[in-house]
Structures are given as structure tokens and as C-alpha cells.
Design a protein around this motif. Structure first.
Motif, PDB file in Angstrom:
ATOM      1  N   ARG A 144      -0.035   2.370  -3.935  1.00  0.00           N
ATOM      2  CA  ARG A 144      -0.489   2.445  -2.459  1.00  0.00           C
ATOM      3  C   ARG A 144       1.021   2.306  -1.979  1.00  0.00           C
ATOM      4  O   ARG A 144       1.169   3.099  -1.000  1.00  0.00           O
TER       5      ARG A 144
ATOM      6  N   LEU B 193      -2.331   7.964  -2.847  1.00  0.00           N
ATOM      7  CA  LEU B 193      -3.613   7.784  -2.382  1.00  0.00           C
ATOM      8  C   LEU B 193      -4.421   8.809  -3.119  1.00  0.00           C
ATOM      9  O   LEU B 193      -5.418   8.594  -3.462  1.00  0.00           O
TER      10      LEU B 193
ATOM     11  N   LEU C  28      -7.824   0.231  -3.697  1.00  0.00           N
ATOM     12  CA  LEU C  28      -7.414  -0.510  -3.360  1.00  0.00           C
ATOM     13  C   LEU C  28      -8.262  -2.357  -2.185  1.00  0.00           C
ATOM     14  O   LEU C  28      -8.188  -3.433  -3.134  1.00  0.00           O
TER      15      LEU C  28
ATOM     16  N   PRO D 262      -5.039  -2.371   2.350  1.00  0.00           N
ATOM     17  CA  PRO D 262      -5.433  -0.952   2.184  1.00  0.00           C
ATOM     18  C   PRO D 262      -3.774  -0.266   3.437  1.00  0.00           C
ATOM     19  O   PRO D 262      -3.143  -1.136   4.208  1.00  0.00           O
TER      20      PRO D 262
END
Length: 198
Positions: A143, A148, A191, A198
Motif C-alpha cells: 500500500r 495497488l 487491505l 486502505p
């Protein structure tokens, strides 16, 4: 590694699990030491036997030393008393052997009562915590690096068909087209399932 989730519900469960693991360990250590102390209390007869034997050895030894001063029969009398002194030594050795057996039993019982519950904890709780920490740490690193697309690909491989069906359109097609909205949504799901915000 990331040890705790960012989201409160999962974080609460993890903290509770960790507190239960600490309480479990503390309880078994207390139980084991109490059982060890109770077993050690059984050494009293052995201590008594050892003290009695020592007392007997000392008494017969003193008597034999004094008997040697008796004219004519002193030597034979001292030899007879020395046999009593030897019996006191045997009694002392028996008492010490009993004390040693009780101490050894108490030690191994204490170790077993600590080791078995801790082994259970290490087999059940620890692997789950380590697996979460590794997954969450990797997910957070991806992240933070802005990867992503990789998180989205992982989500496509791990989400259930039911979860994938909730996406508008085809999430696989959206990932192939590099649709930023689909990638963000998939990465966010991955996530969250890893315990990372996130």
C-alpha cells in the motif's frame, strides 16, 4: 511485520486473544509452581529420616569414642558401637535419597505443567499471530509503495465469488484495463481483509 489490525473490531479480538494467551501462561506457571511446592512438602519424612540418621551416627560415634577408654573391653565395645554408627549412616543415605527423589519429581512435574500448556499455545495461537503479522506487514508495504495493482490481483485470486459478484461489471476485465476505480476497490478489499486500513 504488523502485529495489530488498523480496524477496531479485529484489533479488539487480537488484543483479547493476546491477553488470554498471557493469562493462560501466567495461570499455568502459578499452577505448576503450586503443584511443585505441594510435592516438595512430601520431602518432610525424608528430611526427618536424614536428621534421625545423622543424630544416630553422632550418638554412636561419641559412644564409640568414649568406649575405647574403657579398660579391657573398650575395643570390642567400640567396634559394636561403630556398627550402630554405620546403621545411622545408612539411615541418613536413605533419607537423602528420598529427599532427592521428591525434589526431582517436583522439578519435572513443574516443567511438564508449564511446557505442555505453552506448547499448546505455541501450536495454536502463535502461528495465527505470525501469519497475520506477515500478511499485514506485506499488505501495508505494498500500500505504501503504491502497488495497488498487485493488491488488486491478489484480491481477484482470494476473494470469494460472492464478493466478486458485488462489483459493478467484471472486476477481472477492469483489472486488465487498469481501471483505477476497480483497482482501488479490489486493493481496498484486500487491505481490509489483511487488517490494514486502505
Amino acid at each position: 511485520m504488523k502485529w495489530y489490525a488498523d480496524r477496531p473490531p479485529r484489533l479488539v479480538w487480537q488484543v483479547l486473544a493476546d491477553l488470554l494467551a498471557v493469562a493462560w501462561t501466567w495461570t499455568w506457571v502459578k499452577v505448576a509452581t503450586a503443584v511443585g511446592d505441594a510435592v516438595r512438602a512430601l520431602r518432610a519424612p525424608g528430611d526427618g529420616l536424614s536428621h534421625a540418621g545423622q543424630s544416630l551416627t553422632d550418638t554412636f560415634g561419641d559412644a564409640a569414642a568414649r568406649a575405647r577408654d574403657v579398660p579391657l573391653v573398650g575395643g570390642k565395645l567400640a567396634d559394636a558401637l561403630e556398627r550402630g554408627r554405620s546403621a545411622g549412616g545408612t539411615l541418613t543415605d536413605a533419607g537423602q535419597a528420598q529427599v532427592q527423589a521428591v525434589e526431582t519429581t517436583a522439578l519435572w512435574l513443574t516443567i511438564a505443567l508449564i511446557a505442555v500448556p505453552l506448547a499448546f499455545l505455541l501450536i495454536t495461537w502463535l502461528p495465527l499471530r505470525l501469519r497475520f503479522a506477515r500478511r499485514a506487514g506485506v499488505a501495508r508495504r505494498l500500500r505504501d509503495q503504491g502497488r495497488l495493482d498487485l493488491l488488486a490481483l491478489h484480491a481477484l485470486n482470494t476473494l470469494s465469488l460472492h464478493d466478486l459478484a458485488t462489483f459493478p461489471g467484471d472486476p477481472v476485465e477492469g483489472w486488465r484495463r487498469q481501471d483505477p476505480e476497480i483497482i482501488r476497490a479490489l486493493a481496498a478489499r484486500r487491505l481490509r481483509s489483511s487488517g490494514v486500513r486502505p
